[in-house]
Design a protein around this motif. Structure first.
Motif, PDB file in Angstrom:
ATOM      1  N   ARG A  84     -44.565 -20.831 -22.066  1.00  0.00           N
ATOM      2  CA  ARG A  84     -43.102 -21.265 -21.860  1.00  0.00           C
ATOM      3  C   ARG A  84     -42.686 -19.840 -20.744  1.00  0.00           C
ATOM      4  NH1 ARG A  84     -42.738 -20.404 -27.770  1.00  0.00           N
ATOM      5  NH2 ARG A  84     -42.624 -22.357 -28.797  1.00  0.00           N
ATOM      6  N   LEU A  85     -43.526 -18.861 -20.627  1.00  0.00           N
ATOM      7  CA  LEU A  85     -42.941 -17.654 -19.763  1.00  0.00           C
ATOM      8  C   LEU A  85     -43.145 -18.256 -18.336  1.00  0.00           C
ATOM      9  CD1 LEU A  85     -43.912 -13.992 -19.986  1.00  0.00           C
ATOM     10  CD2 LEU A  85     -44.601 -15.172 -18.010  1.00  0.00           C
ATOM     11  N   LYS A  86     -44.440 -18.813 -18.235  1.00  0.00           N
ATOM     12  CA  LYS A  86     -45.026 -19.453 -16.896  1.00  0.00           C
ATOM     13  C   LYS A  86     -44.230 -20.470 -16.397  1.00  0.00           C
ATOM     14  CE  LYS A  86     -49.371 -17.010 -16.611  1.00  0.00           C
ATOM     15  NZ  LYS A  86     -50.754 -17.231 -15.959  1.00  0.00           N
TER      16      LYS A  86
ATOM     17  N   HIS B  80     -44.201 -20.496 -12.583  1.00  0.00           N
ATOM     18  CA  HIS B  80     -44.682 -21.665 -11.729  1.00  0.00           C
ATOM     19  C   HIS B  80     -43.522 -22.142 -10.874  1.00  0.00           C
ATOM     20  CE1 HIS B  80     -47.504 -22.740 -15.376  1.00  0.00           C
ATOM     21  NE2 HIS B  80     -48.107 -21.830 -14.508  1.00  0.00           N
ATOM     22  N   GLY B  81     -43.911 -22.428  -9.436  1.00  0.00           N
ATOM     23  CA  GLY B  81     -42.925 -22.844  -8.583  1.00  0.00           C
ATOM     24  C   GLY B  81     -42.343 -21.516  -7.966  1.00  0.00           C
ATOM     25  N   HIS B  82     -42.523 -20.468  -8.365  1.00  0.00           N
ATOM     26  CA  HIS B  82     -41.897 -19.276  -7.611  1.00  0.00           C
ATOM     27  C   HIS B  82     -43.021 -18.383  -6.947  1.00  0.00           C
ATOM     28  CE1 HIS B  82     -38.301 -19.442  -9.898  1.00  0.00           C
ATOM     29  NE2 HIS B  82     -39.037 -19.823 -10.904  1.00  0.00           N
TER      30      HIS B  82
ATOM     31  N   GLU C 124     -43.324  -5.968  -7.879  1.00  0.00           N
ATOM     32  CA  GLU C 124     -42.268  -5.603  -8.458  1.00  0.00           C
ATOM     33  C   GLU C 124     -41.257  -6.666  -8.533  1.00  0.00           C
ATOM     34  OE1 GLU C 124     -39.266  -3.273 -10.136  1.00  0.00           O
ATOM     35  OE2 GLU C 124     -41.250  -2.592  -9.777  1.00  0.00           O
ATOM     36  N   GLN C 125     -41.025  -7.721  -7.638  1.00  0.00           N
ATOM     37  CA  GLN C 125     -40.293  -8.973  -8.058  1.00  0.00           C
ATOM     38  C   GLN C 125     -40.935  -9.788  -8.944  1.00  0.00           C
ATOM     39  OE1 GLN C 125     -40.701 -10.988  -4.071  1.00  0.00           O
ATOM     40  NE2 GLN C 125     -39.221  -9.997  -3.085  1.00  0.00           N
TER      41      GLN C 125
END
Length: 400
Positions: free
Chosen positions: A342-344, A349-351, A357-358
């Protein structure tokens, strides 16, 4: 030496009336106070005085109270800083809405009006403030929510706004529950058809990839859980695992601790390394936040970090029992693996992350959403914190 006398903040009559006008236009008192840089209690007093027709300056007259140029400049700068911060936050949270059309932007502004001023949201999303206020002034029911049957266009706008807000995580069952939770009365079949017709679907998870290093000679704990992931109360069974996130600066590693009763993330650590200290820090956060009773079971895989003497000593110090899944069997720690998916899907994913830090900010923002607001079908479509709070309330009623 005599202490300098503290000067109480003073505001002009025009300033007070403008603040009250913004509240009367539909803004929340807390939001207006934050933007203007004034105490919420003061603004509340002005609103009450205005309702009685008694809003005035010092001494009860209608003359403006004298304020020095320095005080006015400080107030202006505070308001400007607050506005810039809000614009930054609105821009981050509403990225998906910008691609969804004007109706979805108005729906998003309507949903977030208690958190951000409508005028500021309209400026960031580049829509008309007057049209947005007309949206807010639609007929409402006794609970202050829009009433009547929504048109397909209006309902679709709400669906698109929520879809963007939850980063594409919800399929039609969760979307239906979320709409009901927000006071939008609609049938589940209508939600399903609208989402299908307009290609709105939940983002799919990627295949599971094994990252555990179990090739070591460290002692391994027995599996005390045996895939029984439904404890009867909080702080009885926790699970932990490690995942990684790619950035231009290198890998960022995340260790999380989840209470399997409510699926709430109770501890985490984000570090540029994958040493034993990573999982120990996550466990320490969980322990200090929850203070569980002795005997709690901590379940993990057979990774060297969890088998290390440093981590096992920490478990003993906090009177926890160690449990480990079988070698190479991800299903023995399925709830945590599901959490990673869920987190990814939502925030990784896609980022592309330029810095660690980001990535850290994106992960922490999503975990806050997950704990406080994400609806779980296994929890009766409640968020982890709502589910746990209701359990504690039920226990208090039983004890009364």
């Amino acid at each position: 030496m005599t202490a300098a006398k503290q000067v109480r903040a003073q505001y002009t009559q025009e300033f007070k009336l403008e603040a009250v006008r913004q509240v009367s236009a539909g803004q929340a008192i807390a939001v207006v106070a934050k933007v203007l840089g004034i105490p919420k209690a003061s603004l509340g007093n002005w609103v009450r005085q205005a309702a009685k027709g008694a809003l005035s300056g010092a001494g009860g007259d209608n003359k403006a109270v004298g304020v020095s140029p320095e005080q006015m400049e400080i107030a202006r700068l505070r308001a400007e800083v607050a506005r810039l911060r809000m614009e930054r936050d609105i821009g981050k949270k509403s990225r998906g809405v910008l691609r969804a059309g004007h109706a979805a932007r108005y729906a998003w502004i309507h949903q977030m009006r208690q958190q951000y001023p409508v005028s500021v949201s309209c400026g960031v999303l580049e829509v008309s403030a007057s049209v947005s206020f007309n949206w807010l002034r639609r007929p409402q029911d006794m609970a202050g929510r829009p009433s009547g049957r929504h048109s397909d266009e209006a309902l679709l706008a709400h669906i698109r706004a929520i879809h963007a807000e939850v980063k594409g995580e919800y399929g039609w069952p969760r979307m239906h529950r979320e709409l009901l939770a927000r006071g939008i009365r609609v049938g589940k079949d209508r939600v399903r058809k609208l989402m299908q017709q307009h290609g709105i679907r939940a983002r799919t998870k990627r295949k599971f990839v094994v990252t555990t290093d179990s090739s070591h000679s460290l002692p391994v704990a027995p599996d005390l859980v045996q895939r029984r992931f439904t404890p009867e109360a909080p702080n009885q069974l926790w699970s932990g695992d490690i995942t990684y996130i790619a950035t231009d600066e290198g890998w960022l590693y995340l260790a999380a601790v989840i209470d399997l009763f409510s699926r709430q993330v109770v501890g985490w650590s984000l570090q540029p390394h994958m040493q034993a200290g990573l999982v120990k820090d996550a466990l320490a956060m969980a322990w200090w936040r929850r203070r569980p009773p002795p005997g709690l079971i901590f379940h993990s895989d057979r990774g060297s970090q969890y088998c290390s003497g440093e981590f096992q000593d920490a478990l003993k110090d906090w009177k926890m029992r160690s449990s480990m899944s079988r070698k190479g069997n991800c299903w023995d720690n399925a709830p945590t693996e599901s959490f990673w998916g869920r987190l990814k899907t939502a925030s990784v994913h896609g980022h592309k992350f330029t810095t660690r830090e980001q990535a850290k900010q994106a992960v922490m923002d999503w975990m806050a959403f997950y704990n406080h607001r994400r609806l779980h079908s296994s929890l009766g479509y409640l968020s982890p914190m709502q589910f746990e709070q209701r359990w504690y309330e039920a226990q208090r009623k039983k004890a009364a």
